[in-house]
Design an enzyme around this catalytic site. Sequence first.
Site, PDB file in Angstrom:
ATOM      1  N   ASP A  51      -6.294  26.680  69.330  1.00  0.00           N
ATOM      2  CA  ASP A  51      -7.728  26.704  69.050  1.00  0.00           C
ATOM      3  C   ASP A  51      -8.414  26.051  70.241  1.00  0.00           C
ATOM      4  O   ASP A  51      -8.293  24.841  70.445  1.00  0.00           O
ATOM      5  CB  ASP A  51      -8.019  25.934  67.761  1.00  0.00           C
ATOM      6  CG  ASP A  51      -9.509  25.871  67.424  1.00  0.00           C
ATOM      7  OD1 ASP A  51     -10.328  26.401  68.201  1.00  0.00           O
ATOM      8  OD2 ASP A  51      -9.857  25.263  66.390  1.00  0.00           O
ATOM      9  N   VAL A  52      -9.138  26.829  71.034  1.00  0.00           N
ATOM     10  CA  VAL A  52      -9.729  26.298  72.256  1.00  0.00           C
ATOM     11  C   VAL A  52     -10.792  25.248  71.970  1.00  0.00           C
ATOM     12  O   VAL A  52     -11.153  24.465  72.872  1.00  0.00           O
ATOM     13  CB  VAL A  52     -10.311  27.415  73.137  1.00  0.00           C
ATOM     14  CG1 VAL A  52      -9.217  28.386  73.555  1.00  0.00           C
ATOM     15  CG2 VAL A  52     -11.454  28.132  72.442  1.00  0.00           C
ATOM     16  N   TYR A 159     -25.482  33.272  70.644  1.00  0.00           N
ATOM     17  CA  TYR A 159     -24.453  33.865  71.490  1.00  0.00           C
ATOM     18  C   TYR A 159     -24.906  33.895  72.946  1.00  0.00           C
ATOM     19  O   TYR A 159     -24.162  33.498  73.855  1.00  0.00           O
ATOM     20  CB  TYR A 159     -24.122  35.275  71.006  1.00  0.00           C
ATOM     21  CG  TYR A 159     -23.006  35.918  71.789  1.00  0.00           C
ATOM     22  CD1 TYR A 159     -21.672  35.643  71.494  1.00  0.00           C
ATOM     23  CD2 TYR A 159     -23.273  36.794  72.849  1.00  0.00           C
ATOM     24  CE1 TYR A 159     -20.640  36.235  72.212  1.00  0.00           C
ATOM     25  CE2 TYR A 159     -22.259  37.379  73.577  1.00  0.00           C
ATOM     26  CZ  TYR A 159     -20.939  37.100  73.253  1.00  0.00           C
ATOM     27  OH  TYR A 159     -19.927  37.674  73.978  1.00  0.00           O
ATOM     28  N   LYS A 163     -23.088  31.809  76.131  1.00  0.00           N
ATOM     29  CA  LYS A 163     -22.541  32.447  77.319  1.00  0.00           C
ATOM     30  C   LYS A 163     -23.315  32.066  78.578  1.00  0.00           C
ATOM     31  O   LYS A 163     -22.738  31.981  79.670  1.00  0.00           O
ATOM     32  CB  LYS A 163     -22.509  33.963  77.134  1.00  0.00           C
ATOM     33  CG  LYS A 163     -21.457  34.432  76.125  1.00  0.00           C
ATOM     34  CD  LYS A 163     -20.046  34.098  76.576  1.00  0.00           C
ATOM     35  CE  LYS A 163     -19.000  34.701  75.678  1.00  0.00           C
ATOM     36  NZ  LYS A 163     -17.614  34.479  76.158  1.00  0.00           N
ATOM     37  N   THR A 194     -13.112  46.593  72.177  1.00  0.00           N
ATOM     38  CA  THR A 194     -12.138  45.617  71.697  1.00  0.00           C
ATOM     39  C   THR A 194     -12.257  45.515  70.184  1.00  0.00           C
ATOM     40  O   THR A 194     -13.104  46.159  69.569  1.00  0.00           O
ATOM     41  CB  THR A 194     -12.395  44.238  72.314  1.00  0.00           C
ATOM     42  OG1 THR A 194     -13.687  43.771  71.867  1.00  0.00           O
ATOM     43  CG2 THR A 194     -12.378  44.294  73.841  1.00  0.00           C
TER      44      THR A 194
END
Length: 252
Positions: A51-52, A159, A163, A194
């Site tokens: 889990d980053v 989001y 980013k 994806t």
Amino acid sequence: MVTGAGSGMGAAVARGLAAEGARCVVLADVDGDSARAVAEGLPAGEAVALDVADAAAVDAAVEEVLGRYGRLDVLVHAAGVDDPAAKRLIAEAVTSGRPPEVTHLLDDAAWRRVMRINLDGTFHLLRAAVRAMRPAGAGAIVVIGSSSVFDTPVGYPHYAASKAGVHAMSQAVAKEVIASGIRVNVVAPGPTDTGMAARTPAALRAGFADPRVRPYATAEEIADIALFLASEAAANLVGAVLLANGGRFTAT
């Protein structure tokens, strides 16, 4: 080492690194089973559940790489999340012909989830990789960002913000660590085919079906850019953000 390697762009990068002859590719993903499934198809793949967003776990995973192999040459950080609930709200608005209204509905949990994984997770990986690479005086780090930093999609503020932070942080770190022989660069994909994209509501996917531009990129096409940035062919690229959106828009 590749994060988010259990599927999509991360899996494509891991396969590409193995094909290029990497001594070992460590595939890290929060879904350890998916990472193991991809690793089993590689001649030199090793999987780890990670889990980053967990700083201690990231540090331990990178230390394990150093302990086992003595060095970390390349990190490609592809792990990240979107917000399916926000996408549904946007799609409902598009379908009904009204402007999206999302921001006032976002709760703290939704904000923190996206920031914790996308932004905090990137910091954890950058920090750990720099610690590992600095003593060797060499290394390449490639971060998967997003074209949403530039077009800031309506109804998707958390989001886009996460980013944008990823891009700025990566560029700041790049300018610092090039003196230590470490290169940091960013790929900013547009729509890419994806698992995350497959979960995008049909109304939003249809909005990207513009015959004037290239269709959805494949995971392998984005992986090829990441592999280029990790290679010596990109030796003079430091802090670059490569916009890979098929010509949907340009940015300066």
